[in-house]
Design a protein around this motif. Structure first.
Motif, PDB file in Angstrom:
ATOM      1  N   TYR A  68     -12.155  36.069 -17.583  1.00  0.00           N
ATOM      2  CA  TYR A  68     -12.431  36.435 -19.002  1.00  0.00           C
ATOM      3  C   TYR A  68     -11.939  37.395 -19.988  1.00  0.00           C
ATOM      4  O   TYR A  68     -12.661  38.725 -18.855  1.00  0.00           O
ATOM      5  CB  TYR A  68     -13.227  35.051 -19.436  1.00  0.00           C
ATOM      6  N   LEU A  71     -10.310  30.901 -26.294  1.00  0.00           N
ATOM      7  CA  LEU A  71     -11.219  29.668 -25.325  1.00  0.00           C
ATOM      8  C   LEU A  71     -12.499  29.802 -26.640  1.00  0.00           C
ATOM      9  O   LEU A  71     -12.866  28.458 -26.899  1.00  0.00           O
ATOM     10  CB  LEU A  71     -10.681  30.065 -24.424  1.00  0.00           C
ATOM     11  N   THR A  72     -12.967  30.513 -26.605  1.00  0.00           N
ATOM     12  CA  THR A  72     -14.657  30.148 -27.303  1.00  0.00           C
ATOM     13  C   THR A  72     -15.202  31.614 -28.203  1.00  0.00           C
ATOM     14  O   THR A  72     -14.626  32.926 -27.975  1.00  0.00           O
ATOM     15  CB  THR A  72     -15.278  30.294 -26.317  1.00  0.00           C
ATOM     16  N   THR A 101     -15.346  25.547 -20.822  1.00  0.00           N
ATOM     17  CA  THR A 101     -15.014  26.724 -19.841  1.00  0.00           C
ATOM     18  C   THR A 101     -14.806  27.211 -18.514  1.00  0.00           C
ATOM     19  O   THR A 101     -14.694  27.690 -17.664  1.00  0.00           O
ATOM     20  CB  THR A 101     -14.789  28.097 -20.719  1.00  0.00           C
TER      21      THR A 101
END
Length: 161
Positions: A45, A86-87, A149
């Protein structure tokens, strides 16, 4: 030689996120979270702090955001990013209300396609993970696990010292 006074830049009152105040604990947690995430997940990530995002649902600047890893182009930069992370991670600041933060999460982050939002409450040493379906997972000890995730962090490491 005469020097003229230069006016201080004025902050826009149109976007409250641009004026939000930080604090020592907020800054420490933001740095620590970025460090822990990069230490464990830098091959998988990209982790960014205070990145300006612009979605159809509005502008926002989360404390941290997590994207799938991609190669950086150091010759081309983006001031405002339109890609959806994503987050996102939000740390409750002393000057913020819980309601304003939750409103931002549900009106800007989730409508844009963010999969999970972590809300960190420093004074209570709690991490809550919110999902778009309004499900909420609270962590007060042990291992924080993001269901989307797979990211895992130890709560004790986040709030250490």
């Amino acid at each position: 030689m005469r020097m003229e006074a230069v006016a201080e830049p004025q902050l826009s009152s149109q976007d409250p996120e641009e004026e939000k105040m930080s604090s020592r604990n907020h800054s420490k947690l933001q740095s620590r979270l970025a460090f822990l995430l990069l230490l464990a997940y830098q091959k998988q990530y990209d982790v960014f702090t205070e990145l300006d995002l612009e979605f159809a649902s509005g502008k926002t600047r989360p404390d941290l955001c997590i994207f799938p890893k991609r190669t950086s182009d150091w010759l081309t930069d983006e001031i405002v990013v339109q890609d959806v992370p994503l987050t996102t991670l939000e740390i409750l600041s002393p000057e913020q209300s819980m309601n304003s933060l939750l409103e931002r999460i549900y009106k800007k982050h989730f409508p844009a396609g963010v999969k999970t939002v972590w809300l960190i409450v420093p004074a209570l040493q709690i991490v809550s993970i919110f999902l778009p379906n309004r499900k909420q997972i609270n962590f007060t000890e042990g291992t924080i696990t993001d269901p989307e995730t797979g990211i895992q962090l130890q709560l004790a490491e986040i709030f250490e010292g």
